[in-house]
Design an enzyme around this catalytic site. Structure first.
Site, PDB file in Angstrom:
ATOM      1  N   GLY A 111       0.832  -1.212   0.000  1.00 30.01           N
ATOM      2  CA  GLY A 111       0.000   0.000   0.000  1.00 30.01           C
ATOM      3  C   GLY A 111       0.859   1.251   0.000  1.00 30.01           C
ATOM      4  N   ASP A 335       0.153  -0.788  13.120  1.00 35.61           N
ATOM      5  CA  ASP A 335       0.577  -2.084  12.584  1.00 35.61           C
ATOM      6  C   ASP A 335       0.818  -3.117  13.681  1.00 35.61           C
ATOM      7  OD1 ASP A 335       0.420  -1.109  10.030  1.00 35.61           O
ATOM      8  OD2 ASP A 335       2.529  -0.563   9.917  1.00 35.61           O
TER       9      ASP A 335
HETATM   10  C1  S3P Z   1       2.724   3.325   6.483  1.00 32.64           C
HETATM   11  C2  S3P Z   1       1.631   3.882   7.082  1.00 32.64           C
HETATM   12  C3  S3P Z   1       0.582   3.082   7.722  1.00 32.64           C
HETATM   13  C4  S3P Z   1       1.039   1.677   8.034  1.00 32.64           C
HETATM   14  C5  S3P Z   1       1.766   1.055   6.874  1.00 32.64           C
HETATM   15  C6  S3P Z   1       2.983   1.876   6.508  1.00 32.64           C
HETATM   16  C7  S3P Z   1       3.705   4.227   5.826  1.00 32.64           C
HETATM   17  O1  S3P Z   1      -0.528   2.994   6.855  1.00 32.64           O
HETATM   18  O2  S3P Z   1      -0.064   0.868   8.396  1.00 32.64           O
HETATM   19  O3  S3P Z   1       2.202  -0.256   7.210  1.00 32.64           O
HETATM   20  O4  S3P Z   1       4.835   3.774   5.554  1.00 32.64           O
HETATM   21  O5  S3P Z   1       3.366   5.378   5.594  1.00 32.64           O
HETATM   22  P1  S3P Z   1      -1.683   4.128   6.841  1.00 32.64           P
HETATM   23  O6  S3P Z   1      -1.057   5.395   6.472  1.00 32.64           O
HETATM   24  O7  S3P Z   1      -2.653   3.664   5.804  1.00 32.64           O
HETATM   25  O8  S3P Z   1      -2.256   4.107   8.218  1.00 32.64           O
END
Ligand code: S3P
Length: 450
Positions: A111, A335
């Site tokens: 993501g 996380d």
């Molecule tokens: C992350 C932000 C978090 C986290 C993901 C890594 C990042 O997600 O859960 O594992 O590196 O910016 P969200 O921004 O969707 O909360």
């Protein structure tokens, strides 16, 4: 020779992790070197690609997610050395100079890769990009970044009203906005800030609660013009600055350390020293909650490494008690909720986790999956719309479980299995390699039968 009590089983490319607690019991002892921080690794590769000159990255996470980022930015023209050594180099091509790739950019399971990259691509005027990911990522919401980017003038198309990958992006000259984000998400914040690097004027993101600030720290180190207002949870980037290649030292990932901190705290007789853990205050919610639960965790050798606070963390077994996990701390431990759920199973009393609805749109629906898998083992976990209610103290029994291809679920269940009677089999455990390639071998190393 006796069969090892932590072992991998591979059947037709699917790897299962089998944990068989010996009759005499087991405990965890030793020193652990955890892999590099996943969030910082993605950002180092991306900013290195957007900078002028060379970026050297020490301690990059050599997991599947940063490999996806490296592949995408190679396709966009950056030269990135193979991800197989302690030192990775990136020859940047400079902001605005990304090449139009000849094929679809694939963010895999990540993501962070997809959402942050969208901000970069949307602001590269004149080029056309298509982006996708694996089946998990193709079902995760992208409108949270597509909408603010569209407000800045971006042209993005995709399935379900432009909210799901695959997405197509036609790079544009964007204009800065003031964006009040409805969710505290570092991915959303970072996507907009990256888009703001080449936008006209100022781009401000205001969050309802503070999320991890690695982008802010690293953008400043690379030479971006940025101001932060911690009172308002607000960050502003000024368009037009140039980025310059840097040396980045990536600390160990506290989200990976979390598995050992909980394992050491719940398995009787354990003592572990987890070395080189990044303890940026936007990530240390796990330490505050474990302390509230009565865990014995002591920081040692606290230091600042390349702009990020780092410490070694010593954990010893202790009896845990329940607690409430809710409110502004959630983004600071987002996380770690699956592994905190495991801690709660072994704590006295009922732990309530609330305001964690974001977990439903992670690599899996982590609330549903943790509840179903822990209950299979005999735990008392009730799913709430935005959290979990966990009554600790019921004994667990080893059964067959599934990771749902989610790395943090695979590793959390492995730690729960250390305290379960009999044999636990976690199917699709290869998912751990997304963020922790050596998880199983480290588990084998530190587990000793009593
Ligand atoms: C992350 C932000 C978090 C986290 C993901 C890594 C990042 O997600 O859960 O594992 O590196 O910016 P969200 O921004 O969707 O909360």
């Amino acid at each position: 020779m006796s069969v090892p009590f932590v072992r991998s089983k591979v059947v037709e490319n699917q790897q299962s992790l089998v944990i068989e607690k010996p009759f005499s019991g087991l405990s965890l002892n030793g020193k652990i070197q955890i892999p590099g921080d996943k969030s910082i690794s993605h950002r180092a590769l991306m900013l290195g690609a957007l900078a002028q000159g060379e970026t050297q990255i020490q301690g990059l996470l050599l997991g599947e997610d940063p490999r996806s980022t490296a592949e995408c930015f190679r396709a966009l023209g950056a030269e990135i050395s193979p991800l197989n050594t302690e030192l990775v180099t990136v020859q940047g091509i400079g902001l605005g100079n990304l090449l139009e790739p000849l094929d679809v950019l694939n963010a895999g399971n990540s993501g962070t890769t997809l959402r942050l990259m969208l901000g970069i691509l949307a602001s590269h005027s004149g080029s056309f990009f298509t982006v996708t990911g694996d089946s998990s990522l193709r079902s995760r919401p992208m409108s949270r970044v597509v909408k603010p980017l569209q407000e800045m003038g971006a042209k993005i198309w995709g399935r379900k009203d432009n909210s799901l990958a695959p997405l197509a992006v036609k790079g544009q000259q964007l204009t800065g906005i003031i964006y009040h984000s409805p969710i505290a998400s570092a991915q959303v914040k970072s996507c907009i800030l990256l888009a703001g690097l080449m936008a006209e004027g100022e781009t401000t993101v205001i969050e309802p609660a503070l999320s991890r600030d690695h982008s802010e720290r690293m953008l400043q180190a690379f030479g971006a013009k940025l101001t932060v207002d911690p009172e308002q949870n607000s960050v502003t980037v000024f368009g037009g600055a140039k980025l310059q290649g840097q040396t980045v030292i990536v600390p160990g990932d506290i989200s990976s350390a979390a598995f050992w901190l909980v394992a050491g705290a719940i398995v009787p007789g354990s003592e572990l020293l987890v070395e080189n853990v990044g303890v940026n205050p936007t990530r240390t919610g796990i330490l505050e909650i474990l302390e509230m639960m009565g865990a014995d965790i002591q920081p040692e050798n606290q230091r600042i490494v390349a702009g990020e606070p780092v410490a070694d963390l010593r954990v010893k077994y202790s009896k845990l008690k329940s607690c409430e996990i809710a409110g502004n701390i959630i983004p600071r431990l987002i996380d770690e909720i699956p592994i905190l759920a495991v801690a709660a199973v072994f704590a006295e009393g009922t732990t309530i986790i609330r305001n964690a609805e974001e977990l439903r749109v992670k690599e899996s629906d982590r609330l549903a999956v943790m509840a179903s898998q822990l209950n299979k083992m005999g735990a008392k976990v009730t799913e709430l719309p935005d959290g979990l209610e966990i009554t600790g103290g019921t004994p667990l029994t080893g059964v067959e479980l599934d990771s749902y291809t989610d790395h943090r679920i695979a590793m959390s269940l492995a730690i729960a299995a250390l305290n379960a009677q009999g044999i636990t089999t976690i199917n699709r455990a290869e998912a751990a390699a997304i963020s922790y390639p050596n998880f199983t071998s480290t588990l084998q190393e530190v587990c000793q039968s009593n």
